[in-house]
Write an enzyme that holds these catalytic residues in place. Structure first.
Site, mmCIF file in Angstrom:
data_model
loop_
_atom_site.group_PDB
_atom_site.id
_atom_site.type_symbol
_atom_site.label_atom_id
_atom_site.label_comp_id
_atom_site.label_asym_id
_atom_site.label_seq_id
_atom_site.Cartn_x
_atom_site.Cartn_y
_atom_site.Cartn_z
ATOM 1 N N SER A 1 0.657 -1.244 -0.054
ATOM 2 C CA SER A 1 0.003 -0.049 0.018
ATOM 3 C C SER A 1 0.806 1.296 -0.002
ATOM 4 O O SER A 1 1.640 1.290 -0.870
ATOM 5 C CB SER A 1 -0.980 -0.086 1.250
ATOM 6 O OG SER A 1 -2.120 1.073 1.047
ATOM 7 N N ASP B 1 -8.170 -6.019 -5.120
ATOM 8 C CA ASP B 1 -7.804 -4.808 -4.449
ATOM 9 C C ASP B 1 -8.786 -3.835 -4.492
ATOM 10 O O ASP B 1 -8.943 -3.337 -5.805
ATOM 11 C CB ASP B 1 -6.330 -4.316 -4.672
ATOM 12 C CG ASP B 1 -5.916 -3.089 -3.550
ATOM 13 O OD1 ASP B 1 -6.792 -2.646 -3.078
ATOM 14 O OD2 ASP B 1 -4.616 -2.695 -3.902
ATOM 15 N N HIS C 1 -6.670 -6.126 -0.489
ATOM 16 C CA HIS C 1 -5.848 -5.129 0.028
ATOM 17 C C HIS C 1 -5.697 -5.348 1.573
ATOM 18 O O HIS C 1 -5.653 -4.703 2.672
ATOM 19 C CB HIS C 1 -6.407 -3.653 0.071
ATOM 20 C CG HIS C 1 -5.462 -2.508 0.072
ATOM 21 N ND1 HIS C 1 -4.673 -2.061 -0.864
ATOM 22 C CD2 HIS C 1 -5.289 -1.614 1.199
ATOM 23 C CE1 HIS C 1 -3.932 -1.034 -0.484
ATOM 24 N NE2 HIS C 1 -4.070 -0.726 0.801
#
Length: 380
Positions: free
Chosen positions: A103, A239, A267
């Site tokens: 991320s 994601d 995610h």
């Protein structure tokens, strides 16, 4: 296996909590977590597996976990967090590391690829976007898809006042949305994760500093084409923050990247994706350590690169063309111009030369860095 904790000063009045696990003589793998997330967000199962083969280092960003919470008194930019990663390596006496970013951590790794490539043996990024794209698009001019609306709604509630039970419920719901629809989601797994993070942090108050930090300096995607450090981009096809084609876009703009996908991954890091993710990480790190180019694997993840890049020295091309007549030579030159990079040296070979000391690091001459203050540490 032995685990050692450190307190590492990175700026005036700012200390970071750092943990290392595994053989001190093994190759170093530095784990860089995402925004507003403690280093304990890296699953213990993943850290333990990697620590069987590597010296694994993870840490709390500023304003998370046990690190200093000083944003209100000393505001910083997101790009400053990349410098923190270098200071962690300095404090531990690590010259080069295999750096893994998730991320926002993947964005920070890209900054390291540009600003401190001599400190990276390899890079792996996932659930992230290229510099200048996605949440790193500070101009708003990008065309790649943004986060899911359900997620944007949840982020409006980040940092709201809640009691412990309500905060835990909000965090688990956040993880459910981040996880995406494909990988199995076990709420109890993430309740336990958040209980560990809260106990580690000493508070249930959600960190918000990174959402408030200055995002300038992230519009550098065009520079990634010159990266020569071996890079693995792991696509998370489910994601909801950086949905496809973000990973492929990143792999295309980085000059030395290979793309693989972990089916079902979103995610988040539920147990169901840890095995394939660790397989991909280990294969990449081991190939770089062996001096080999990473190749496609028949493992539980899929290599979805468009194919290996071909790097041909200009001298070889010229020699191959000499025996041809002018017409054939011109035709072949046109074909090479379209399909082969004849000007760029093989980034894996360049990186191997750096490892052997055969190439000097740009900007090292006359640059005297102050010795880092040694970390405080304790074993547990």
């Amino acid at each position: 296996m032995a685990t050692v904790e450190h307190v590492v000063p990175v700026a005036e009045g700012v200390d970071l909590w750092v943990e290392e696990r595994g053989d001190p003589a093994a190759p170093v793998v530095l784990l860089v977590m995402g925004a507003n997330a403690s280093g304990l967000t890296w699953p213990e199962e993943l850290v333990d597996r990697l620590a069987r083969r590597y010296r694994v280092v993870r840490y709390d960003h500023r304003d998370t976990g046990r690190s200093s919470r000083a944003f209100d008194e000393r505001p910083y930019a997101l790009r400053d967090l990349a410098g923190d990663a270098v200071r962690v390596l300095d404090a531990l006496g690590v010259e080069r590391a295999h750096v893994v970013g998730m991320s926002m951590g993947g964005v920070l790794v890209q900054l390291l690829l540009l600003d401190a490539p001599q400190r990276l043996r390899s890079a792996t990024v996932f659930a992230t976007a290229a510099l200048g794209a996605g949440l790193a698009d500070t101009t708003g001019a990008g065309e790649l898809p943004g986060p899911a609306p359900e997620l944007l709604q949840l982020w409006q509630e980040l940092g709201a006042e809640r009691d412990e039970d309500a905060e835990l419920a909000w965090r688990v719901e956040h993880w459910r949305v981040l996880n995406g629809p494909d990988a199995p989601f076990d709420p109890e797994e993430f309740r336990e994760l958040e209980r560990r993070v809260a106990a580690h942090s000493g508070t249930w108050r959600s960190p918000t500093a990174h959402a408030l930090a200055d995002p300038s300096g992230l519009e550098r995607g065009a520079e990634l084409a010159a990266v020569g450090v071996p890079v693995l981009v792991v696509e998370a096809p489910a994601d909801p923050v950086n949905p496809p084609p973000h990973a492929r876009h990143l792999a295309e703009v980085v000059g030395s990247a290979r793309l693989v996908t972990v089916p079902g991954m979103g995610h988040a890091l539920p147990r169901s994706v840890l095995g394939p993710l660790a397989d991909a990480l280990e294969e990449h790190v081991d190939a770089v350590e062996a001096g080999d180019r990473p190749v496609a694997s028949a493992g539980p993840y899929r290599d979805v690169s468009s194919g290996p890049r071909t790097f041909v020295p200009v001298e070889e091309v010229a020699g191959a063309l000499r025996p041809l007549g002018d017409g054939k030579a011109d035709e072949l030159r046109r074909t090479l111009d379209e399909h082969v990079d004849t000007d760029v040296e093989d980034p894996f070979e360049r990186h191997a030369a750096l490892e052997r000391g055969g190439l000097g690091d740009e900007g090292d001459e006359g640059d005297e860095a102050a010795a880092p203050e040694p970390p405080h540490h304790r074993a547990r």
